[in-house]
Structure formats: C-alpha cells, structure tokens
Design a protein around this motif. Structure first.
Motif, PDB file in Angstrom:
ATOM      1  N   PRO A 139       0.819  -1.226   0.000  1.00 12.35           N
ATOM      2  CA  PRO A 139       0.000   0.000   0.000  1.00 12.35           C
ATOM      3  C   PRO A 139       0.851   1.275   0.000  1.00 12.35           C
ATOM      4  CG  PRO A 139      -0.796  -1.581   1.640  1.00 12.35           C
ATOM      5  CD  PRO A 139       0.530  -2.099   1.147  1.00 12.35           C
ATOM      6  N   ASP A 140       0.344   2.283  -0.691  1.00  9.19           N
ATOM      7  CA  ASP A 140       0.921   3.634  -0.673  1.00  9.19           C
ATOM      8  C   ASP A 140       2.394   3.647  -1.079  1.00  9.19           C
ATOM      9  OD1 ASP A 140      -1.569   4.593   0.312  1.00  9.19           O
ATOM     10  OD2 ASP A 140      -0.966   4.006   2.338  1.00  9.19           O
TER      11      ASP A 140
ATOM     12  N   GLU B 158       5.030   4.950  -3.075  1.00 11.98           N
ATOM     13  CA  GLU B 158       5.292   6.123  -3.906  1.00 11.98           C
ATOM     14  C   GLU B 158       6.508   5.875  -4.802  1.00 11.98           C
ATOM     15  OE1 GLU B 158       5.616   9.626  -1.544  1.00 11.98           O
ATOM     16  OE2 GLU B 158       3.545   9.529  -0.830  1.00 11.98           O
TER      17      GLU B 158
ATOM     18  N   VAL C  18       1.588   7.056  -7.060  1.00 13.17           N
ATOM     19  CA  VAL C  18       1.570   5.822  -6.270  1.00 13.17           C
ATOM     20  C   VAL C  18       1.478   4.618  -7.207  1.00 13.17           C
ATOM     21  CG1 VAL C  18       0.284   4.474  -4.550  1.00 13.17           C
ATOM     22  CG2 VAL C  18       0.526   6.956  -4.281  1.00 13.17           C
TER      23      VAL C  18
END
Length: 394
Positions: free
Chosen positions: A183-184, A186, A204
């Motif tokens: 998740p997330d 970047e 992302v």
C-alpha cells in the motif's frame, strides 16, 4: 509416451559416498558436471523429450546435489540443441514467487522455448525448515495437519502470483502472505507513466509486472512431481498442471487418473483420454544383461531408497490398497512392487506394455542416478532405451 530424464545427481561414486562427506569434494562436483554434460548431449541426439533436476540443499552426503535446478538446467541447455530442460521441482513455498517467475522466464528465453517448469511443496525438513523460516513454513509429509495446511496455502498463493506475473502485463495481488504492490508505494517518476504502466495520478504504484514474460505463451509447460494425493491431482487438473504420479498400485493409479480427467473436464479443459496430461515415475536402467542392470541399479536407486528415501517415508508410494503394516525399502521390494524398470530392452518393453494397457500415461519420468551408477553404464542405458524401447511407444 514422452520420456523425461530426472537426475538426482550424486556427487561422488558409490565408494566415495560410503566414505562420507562426498558432497563437499570439488573434484567430485566437477566430475558430476562433466558426466551430466555428456549424458545430456547424448539424450539430445537420441531424441529424449526432456531433462530435469531436483531441488535440495545442504547435501554434504553427496546425494541429490542439485540446489539450483534452474541454473543446472541452463548450464546443460547451453550445451544442447533440442532437448527441453526443467526442474522436478522448484519447492514453491520456499521461493520468492516474483523472483522465481522472473528466473524461469529468463530460462525460457535463453533456451528459446525449451524450458519446462516443475513445482512442489517440499518434504525434506532439514533444509525446508531452515530456508522456509522467513515464510513461517517448512517441509511436509501431506498429513493434513496445521503444518501441512500452511505449506499448501503458501504453495497455492505462490503459484497464483507466478501465473499472474507470467500472463498479465501488470497485476495486483492480495493474499494471506503477499500484498502486491504494498500500500501507498510512492514512485513518482514520469518515465513509469510515459513508458510503462501501473502509476496513478498521485505518483503511487498500483500495479507491477515482470519483464521479460516467458518465451512460450502463455508460459512453459508445468509439472508437479511425486504426486499421490487426491487434493494434489484435483489442483493439477484445475490448473492445467501435469502431475507425475508416484505410486505402484494399479488401483490407486487408476483412481487418481480418473480424478484428474474428471476434474480437468469440470474445469473446462476439454475431454481428455485416460492418462493424458499425466506422468508416472520409474527408476530406469537398461542393459543387454539383466543381471548386470540389477547390479548397478541396486547401487543406484536401490542404495538411495534404502538409505535416504525409505527412512523419509517414501515407502508409502509402494503401499497397495488396503495394505497395513511396514513396507521394506530394500532393492528387492522396489523390484517386486514395480518401481524399478531395470533389465534388458525386452524386459522393459513388457513392463511398458502393461502400463500402457492399463493407464497409458503421456509422460514417463525416468530417475537417473549419476555418480552412483558408472557413466558408461548410464550412456549405454540411454542408447538402448532410445533405439530399442522408445520407438515402440511413440
């Protein structure tokens, strides 16, 4: 019937292994590579379908010194022209599935589509428990306990990830062990958006993919060796995987083949004849003289089974329907139960005739015990099989 040679390469001769620690002798390993190269080239010229290697680790004893079957397959693939190279098998729960998917795709490209893939769950606790600790998993004997459940769950999740990596340009995955991508994550680089895929408008990463994809489409043929449970046969049938059956009882073999055919058809894989997309495993050694063949086979597969596989529980593959009590792991038992296809070409042609009449498998996995069996004996066996046995069963 397609013949796949399955090498459990021993580092050292029978006498050297008996002296102890043969696996750590570098000259023994060089001799193994030299002999495997000659045998692979002979098998290539003689028309064998494939060549494969096991995966095991820490074998200082000298047995099964094949800790990276992909690398060993590539080494021999570069020295042959037509024969396929594969693994029997990669122990899936103990591998990073993304890295394994990449490595196998590379092998497929480097051999120009001659790769095939083996997947297995793993049974040898010495190395599986050590190397699997990062995943909280180890070896299993398919006893349906919690340890076995964890192994099977991870095996199936890793297989799902590998399939996605091979067959889709980019993908996601959310499972018990893996979240891909995390998740997330970047990674705000315009080059990803411009030349690749998977980056959203906020920088992302939402999907990832491997490169290259396999040379063969959708992917190389996949096998699962040493299969004997109904659960495994059902999984293989649903997934289009070829199980290599390890059992010597005709009633059990027939039942598993019927399960595979029924499950494959229910999964939409079409109508299969009995034995199609199924293999069986035998120890194979051919000679002009039956006594000579049994002499060497007893020092090869017989020696390994009595000292290694038998104590680890592989005698269950010899058990007949309804049979109880202990089963011997001596060479005579292996012969009597039908695991050993050893003898003259006439002897083995009669064995194949019975197998084809009853079950007609598409593949035959021929166990080869290099090192323990002299190199010239094995070369002659390969030639006799290819010239006086295989032509009768093409």
């Amino acid at each position: 019937m397609k013949s796949i040679l399955f090498y459990l390469p021993t580092v050292g001769s029978h006498a050297q292994v008996q002296r102890g620690m043969a696996g750590v002798n570098p000259q023994n390993y060089q001799n193994m590579l030299r002999q495997l190269t000659r045998q692979a080239q002979a098998a290539d010229e003689l028309g064998y379908w494939g060549l494969s290697f096991t995966e095991h680790h820490f074998h200082t004893e000298g047995f099964e010194v094949s800790n990276n079957p992909i690398m060993l397959g590539l080494y021999l693939g570069m020295q042959t022209r037509h024969i396929r190279v594969g693994q029997m098998a990669n122990v899936l729960p103990l591998h990073n599935p993304l890295r394994l998917a990449e490595d196998l795709a590379m092998l497929d490209h480097m051999t120009r589509g001659r790769a095939f893939v083996g997947i297995a769950r793993g049974f040898q606790k010495r190395w599986a428990d050590i190397m699997g600790q990062v995943y909280g998993v180890g070896g299993t004997l398919s006893d349906a306990g919690e340890r076995d459940r964890r192994n099977r769950a991870l095996f199936e999740e890793h297989w799902e990830i590998i399939k996605k990596a091979w067959t889709t340009e980019t993908f996601t995955h959310s499972g018990e062990q893996w979240t891909i991508p995390v998740p997330d994550l970047e990674f705000p680089y315009e080059a990803v958006r411009r030349y690749g895929r998977g980056l959203d408008e906020n920088g992302v990463i939402r999907e990832v993919g491997i490169a290259p994809k396999p040379y063969q489409r959708p992917h190389p043929p996949v096998f699962q060796p040493f299969s004997f449970s109904e659960d495994t046969f059902r999984f293989c049938a649903r997934e289009g995987v070829v199980p290599i059956l390890m059992n010597t009882d005709d009633q059990i073999v027939a039942r598993l083949m019927d399960i595979y055919r029924e499950e494959a058809e229910a999964a939409g894989h079409g109508t299969l004849r009995r034995g199609e997309r199924v293999g069986v495993m035998k120890d194979v050694l051919v000679s002009r003289d039956s006594g000579e063949a049994h002499h060497w086979a007893s020092r090869g597969g017989g020696f390994i089974f009595e000292n290694w596989f038998g104590p680890m529980g592989f005698t269950e593959a010899l058990r007949a329907t309804g049979e109880t009590g202990p089963i011997g792991s001596d060479y005579k038992t292996l012969v009597d139960r039908g695991l050993e296809w050893v003898g003259t070409p006439d002897d083995i042609n009669r064995m194949i005739e019975k197998l084809v009449e009853r079950h007609d498998p598409e593949y035959l996995l021929q166990c080869q015990y290099s090192g323990l069996i002299p190199h010239d004996v094995q070369l002659r066996s390969l030639e006799l099989w290819a010239t006086e046995i295989a032509p009768n069963w093409l």
